[in-house]
Design a protein around this motif. Sequence first.
Motif, PDB file in Angstrom:
ATOM      1  N   ARG A  96       9.648   4.713  -8.082  1.00  0.00           N
ATOM      2  CA  ARG A  96       9.067   4.124  -6.875  1.00  0.00           C
ATOM      3  C   ARG A  96       8.144   5.112  -6.168  1.00  0.00           C
ATOM      4  N   THR A  97       8.534   6.373  -6.155  1.00  0.00           N
ATOM      5  CA  THR A  97       7.720   7.391  -5.490  1.00  0.00           C
ATOM      6  C   THR A  97       6.390   7.587  -6.208  1.00  0.00           C
ATOM      7  N   VAL A  98       6.412   7.604  -7.541  1.00  0.00           N
ATOM      8  CA  VAL A  98       5.166   7.740  -8.298  1.00  0.00           C
ATOM      9  C   VAL A  98       4.241   6.560  -8.008  1.00  0.00           C
ATOM     10  N   ARG A  99       4.763   5.357  -8.070  1.00  0.00           N
ATOM     11  CA  ARG A  99       3.931   4.175  -7.844  1.00  0.00           C
ATOM     12  C   ARG A  99       3.324   4.173  -6.453  1.00  0.00           C
ATOM     13  N   GLN A 100       4.161   4.453  -5.454  1.00  0.00           N
ATOM     14  CA  GLN A 100       3.635   4.443  -4.088  1.00  0.00           C
ATOM     15  C   GLN A 100       2.740   5.656  -3.832  1.00  0.00           C
ATOM     16  N   LEU A 232       6.435   3.613 -15.526  1.00  0.00           N
ATOM     17  CA  LEU A 232       5.721   3.907 -14.283  1.00  0.00           C
ATOM     18  C   LEU A 232       4.713   2.839 -13.867  1.00  0.00           C
ATOM     19  N   LEU A 233       4.079   2.179 -14.831  1.00  0.00           N
ATOM     20  CA  LEU A 233       3.027   1.222 -14.482  1.00  0.00           C
ATOM     21  C   LEU A 233       3.505  -0.233 -14.527  1.00  0.00           C
ATOM     22  N   ILE A 234       4.780  -0.458 -14.857  1.00  0.00           N
ATOM     23  CA  ILE A 234       5.307  -1.820 -14.851  1.00  0.00           C
ATOM     24  C   ILE A 234       5.402  -2.316 -13.406  1.00  0.00           C
ATOM     25  N   ARG A 235       4.876  -3.514 -13.146  1.00  0.00           N
ATOM     26  CA  ARG A 235       4.864  -4.104 -11.796  1.00  0.00           C
ATOM     27  C   ARG A 235       4.275  -3.124 -10.787  1.00  0.00           C
ATOM     28  N   PHE A 236       3.166  -2.510 -11.196  1.00  0.00           N
ATOM     29  CA  PHE A 236       2.497  -1.524 -10.349  1.00  0.00           C
ATOM     30  C   PHE A 236       2.102  -2.123  -9.000  1.00  0.00           C
ATOM     31  N   TRP A 237       1.784  -3.411  -8.990  1.00  0.00           N
ATOM     32  CA  TRP A 237       1.295  -4.069  -7.780  1.00  0.00           C
ATOM     33  C   TRP A 237       2.404  -4.328  -6.758  1.00  0.00           C
ATOM     34  N   ARG A 238       3.667  -4.151  -7.149  1.00  0.00           N
ATOM     35  CA  ARG A 238       4.764  -4.462  -6.234  1.00  0.00           C
ATOM     36  C   ARG A 238       4.869  -3.394  -5.144  1.00  0.00           C
ATOM     37  N   PRO A 239       4.788  -3.773  -3.875  1.00  0.00           N
ATOM     38  CA  PRO A 239       4.842  -2.774  -2.800  1.00  0.00           C
ATOM     39  C   PRO A 239       6.264  -2.290  -2.531  1.00  0.00           C
ATOM     40  N   ASP A 240       6.359  -1.091  -2.007  1.00  0.00           N
ATOM     41  CA  ASP A 240       7.622  -0.529  -1.529  1.00  0.00           C
ATOM     42  C   ASP A 240       7.272   0.143  -0.205  1.00  0.00           C
ATOM     43  N   TRP A 241       7.151  -0.688   0.832  1.00  0.00           N
ATOM     44  CA  TRP A 241       6.580  -0.197   2.087  1.00  0.00           C
ATOM     45  C   TRP A 241       7.362   0.942   2.725  1.00  0.00           C
ATOM     46  N   PRO A 242       8.702   0.943   2.710  1.00  0.00           N
ATOM     47  CA  PRO A 242       9.415   2.092   3.292  1.00  0.00           C
ATOM     48  C   PRO A 242       9.045   3.414   2.616  1.00  0.00           C
ATOM     49  N   ARG A 243       8.936   3.385   1.273  1.00  0.00           N
ATOM     50  CA  ARG A 243       8.575   4.614   0.561  1.00  0.00           C
ATOM     51  C   ARG A 243       7.110   4.974   0.801  1.00  0.00           C
ATOM     52  N   ILE A 245       5.387   4.397   3.449  1.00  0.00           N
ATOM     53  CA  ILE A 245       5.307   4.988   4.797  1.00  0.00           C
ATOM     54  C   ILE A 245       5.915   6.386   4.804  1.00  0.00           C
ATOM     55  N   GLU A 246       7.007   6.571   4.025  1.00  0.00           N
ATOM     56  CA  GLU A 246       7.647   7.891   3.969  1.00  0.00           C
ATOM     57  C   GLU A 246       6.700   8.944   3.398  1.00  0.00           C
ATOM     58  N   ILE A 247       5.944   8.577   2.358  1.00  0.00           N
ATOM     59  CA  ILE A 247       4.982   9.517   1.776  1.00  0.00           C
ATOM     60  C   ILE A 247       3.955   9.926   2.820  1.00  0.00           C
ATOM     61  N   ILE A 248       3.440   8.955   3.558  1.00  0.00           N
ATOM     62  CA  ILE A 248       2.446   9.258   4.596  1.00  0.00           C
ATOM     63  C   ILE A 248       3.081  10.086   5.713  1.00  0.00           C
ATOM     64  N   LYS A 249       4.321   9.742   6.074  1.00  0.00           N
ATOM     65  CA  LYS A 249       5.011  10.459   7.150  1.00  0.00           C
ATOM     66  C   LYS A 249       5.265  11.919   6.786  1.00  0.00           C
ATOM     67  N   VAL A 250       5.696  12.150   5.536  1.00  0.00           N
ATOM     68  CA  VAL A 250       5.962  13.524   5.086  1.00  0.00           C
ATOM     69  C   VAL A 250       4.663  14.255   4.759  1.00  0.00           C
ATOM     70  N   GLY A 251       3.689  13.520   4.192  1.00  0.00           N
ATOM     71  CA  GLY A 251       2.480  14.155   3.697  1.00  0.00           C
ATOM     72  C   GLY A 251       1.414  14.458   4.724  1.00  0.00           C
ATOM     73  N   THR A 252       1.304  13.625   5.765  1.00  0.00           N
ATOM     74  CA  THR A 252       0.257  13.853   6.764  1.00  0.00           C
ATOM     75  C   THR A 252       0.369  15.229   7.420  1.00  0.00           C
ATOM     76  N   PRO A 253       1.574  15.676   7.834  1.00  0.00           N
ATOM     77  CA  PRO A 253       1.666  17.044   8.372  1.00  0.00           C
ATOM     78  C   PRO A 253       1.260  18.118   7.364  1.00  0.00           C
TER      79      PRO A 253
END
Length: 466
Positions: A96-100, A232-243, A245-253
């Motif tokens: 999930r982390t790779v896809r998001q 990794l690319l199976i159902r690539f289009w499926r969103p995982d919004w919590p993850r 957002i977590e990537i952006i939350k951790v990564g922006t700083p």
Amino acid sequence: MSDAKNVQATQTNWQRETKTTLTLAWPLIAAQLAQIGLGTTDVIMMGWLGPEYLAAGTVSSSLMFLFLIFGIGIVTAVSPMMAQAIGREDFISVRRTVRQGFWVSLLFATILVPFILQIEWIFQVLGQDPKLGALAATYIQFAAFQFYPFLLFTVLRGFLSAHEDTKIVLIATIIGIFVNGIGNYALMFGNFGFPRLELAGAGISTIIVHSVTFLFGLGYVLVRQKYRHYELLIRFWRPDWPRFIEIIKVGTPIGLMLTAEVGMFSVATVMMGWLGTQELAAHAVALQLASISFMVPLGLSQATTIRVGLQYGRGSYDGVGISGWTSIALGTGFMAITCMLFVLFPDAFVSLFLDAAKPENVAVFGLAASYLAVAGLFQLVDGAQAMAAASLRGLSDTKVPMYAAIFGYWIMGMPIAYLLGFVLDMRGVGIWLGLAGGLTIVAVILNIRFYWRERLGLLKPQKVSH
């Protein structure tokens, strides 16, 4: 007897961690050094076109890098997230982390590229020569689109590093160097039957290089049996919004912290320009040498985040300390060696760039040697802050380090540089001492924070995805 066994076991743990970290880190370090080779190829070939092309290409690349480093910082968040997941054997979370991570890369590339494409207007606002802006635009109109494959490969690099499979990252980077050289030669100068596109050709070659690197890495991951179960690319289009957002939350700083540091050195370069052409040229030499030496702790820091993240995911809080402090010792130890070399033999290093025998180089040579001696002193704290930041990143602790960077670099470092350089008339040496001061403040704050990690509640229980 039991005490002796405990001491021996502790020593074995530290030795094992040192070996594991270095094994993981050396391909990443080599890849960072190879990345410099890729940039050097561009500079050399742009110089063949003429000084105005070199100026336009290098200035636009520097401006583009400020945007790119922010994007790199954001998607770098996937590295500790995946390492922690692997540590707790939560393989669904890794997928999930790779896809998001791919989703975030595509989003931020789409946001950042339109800004980069306004390079000609930006040059006008900065009061640059219109001709220089027009030349830069011919390069940027293509090179800007490297953001897509570059950020996507950053996610793959995090995935491979989290699995301690870093040699392939080095191989991909080396392939990129060869592709870049051939692409530039063909497209910039009209060889092998291609049209002569000059800076536009360099921009197209840049896209090709990073696309090849990303596709090579993706093909490796998809084909290798070890990684097939991730799909990794199976159902690539499926969103995982919590993850997502977590990537952006951790990564922006992380992105803001990296941008703050790069920005500090960019402003220091502008200050050097106020002093004169000789000071600016000397600064460029010293900064290039310092940047090359920093590639070692930079590559090591990527491995540090993975090692700390793995231990954190496993719930081994003692392991977190061993991994973090081992890397801090390795990074600072290496920088202690470069510090000694820069302080004791600055002339030998400067002579790699300037011929002291030429009368026109005497003043610049002396200034560069003095700057390099100061640069050697901040090598120690630069390594210490990079390793501490990477260790905290392995715990997904990124917000406070960002505040520390902004405080250290901009509220303290830049004013100190201006005060010493211009008010106290220490000129270039004063500016470099200001840089060292900013790095020292950040290093102290981050190392104390890592030391107090349990007291500050940074070690929280990990949850497994279902």
